[in-house]
Design a protein around this motif. Structure first.
Motif, short mmCIF file in Angstrom:
data_model
loop_
_atom_site.label_atom_id
_atom_site.label_comp_id
_atom_site.label_asym_id
_atom_site.label_seq_id
_atom_site.Cartn_x
_atom_site.Cartn_y
_atom_site.Cartn_z
N UNK A 38 6.97 -10.21 29.46
CA UNK A 38 7.54 -11.03 28.40
C UNK A 38 9.05 -10.84 28.34
N UNK A 39 9.73 -11.82 27.78
CA UNK A 39 11.19 -11.75 27.69
C UNK A 39 11.67 -10.66 26.73
N UNK A 40 10.85 -10.35 25.74
CA UNK A 40 11.24 -9.31 24.78
C UNK A 40 11.51 -8.01 25.53
N UNK A 41 12.61 -7.35 25.18
CA UNK A 41 13.02 -6.16 25.92
C UNK A 41 12.38 -4.88 25.39
N UNK A 42 12.12 -4.83 24.09
CA UNK A 42 11.62 -3.60 23.51
C UNK A 42 10.53 -3.90 22.47
#
Length: 298
Positions: A38-42
């Motif tokens: 997913x694009x979410x990093x954290x």
């Protein structure tokens, strides 16, 4: 969906495993569509996407048909390198396999088992007798019991296996009535490795001897045939100790150790470990556990 670096390893391994099984038999596993992040990093979040199949996961598979299809998958598969191993890391439950390519099945299995035993020590702490038995298994029992599979003119073919096959990772297709696999953590192995989990306490359906009996009618035991049950015991140790590594305090750690004691007594006796105790051998007593499904993965 899974999180962190280990989650990425686990889902990528399932995707790559499922692609190979699907290519061999498109009716034996849901079609794999993709793996990614997913694009979410954290936190780092990974996904594996496959075909949705409505399954009955409570009904035991019909032994003749299921074992025939499983044996056929093993027989028609071909290792791309001609060796034992896999091209990416895969997992048994949440524990990563050691899958570096090896010409020797004995060497491959030794590394696989030692790796799992190391994870168990990290989870459950030291146990000197278990550690001594593990060392004897690695240096003496495995070379003797598995080395013979590739000596005296005998050979075994590296076969793709599911890698975590028990009844919790299969179902019945509600539309076609055919058995299906899922949650694969594959590698190219001795085909008999697939049945190691069936001896473990977390498996109840496949512990019925009818499944092994019908499987061997489709894919006969390797030579020496009279050592098949000892090999099955050896392969079950990996499944049991892997479960213990993922579930602190599990009784399967003691089962694995007891099986090590049995094999050491028979093939490479050593001081400093316990005697095998048939009274706590689930293959004799029929003892079983309820798997920790709600905690995650087997």
């Amino acid at each position: 969906v899974a999180y962190g670096e280990h989650g990425g390893i686990m889902l990528r391994g399932e995707y790559e495993s499922s692609k190979i099984i699907y290519k061999l038999n498109s009716d034996f596993i849901p079609e794999p569509f993709g793996f990614g992040r997913y694009k979410v990093k954290n936190p780092a979040t990974y996904f594996y996407l496959s075909e949705f199949v409505d399954m009955d996961v409570a009904t035991a598979p019909e032994p003749v048909d299921f074992t025939s299809r499983l044996a056929e998958m093993h027989k028609v598969s071909q290792s791309p390198t001609g060796k034992f191993g896999f091209h990416v890391a895969t997992c048994d439950g949440k524990m990563a396999h050691t899958v570096d390519w090896e010409d020797s099945w004995a060497v491959f299995y030794r590394k696989l088992l030692v790796g799992v035993c190391k994870l168990d020590l990290e989870t459950n702490g030291p146990w000197p007798e278990l550690e001594r038995a593990t060392e004897q298994m690695a240096t003496a029992v495995i070379p003797r019991l598995l080395g013979s599979l590739q000596t005296e003119g005998w050979q075994i073919k590296p076969c793709i296996i599911h890698g975590d096959l028990w009844e919790g990772n299969m179902g019945i297709n509600m539309e076609t009535g055919e058995s299906l696999l899922f949650d694969a953590g594959s590698y190219y192995a001795h085909n008999e490795m697939e049945m190691g989990h069936w001896r473990c306490e977390f498996s109840s359906v496949f512990r019925s001897k009818v499944y092994i009996r019908h499987y061997l009618r489709n894919y006969p035991a390797a030579e020496p045939v009279d050592e098949f049950d000892d090999r099955n015991r050896l392969y079950s140790i990996k499944g049991a100790i892997n479960y213990a590594a993922g579930h602190p305090g599990s009784i399967l750690r003691k089962t694995a150790y007891n099986n090590m004691c049995y094999l050491c007594e028979k093939y490479a006796p050593i001081d400093g470990i316990d005697k095998y105790d048939p009274r706590i051998d689930p293959s004799i007593t029929g003892a079983s556990i309820v798997p920790h499904l709600l905690e995650g993965l087997i």
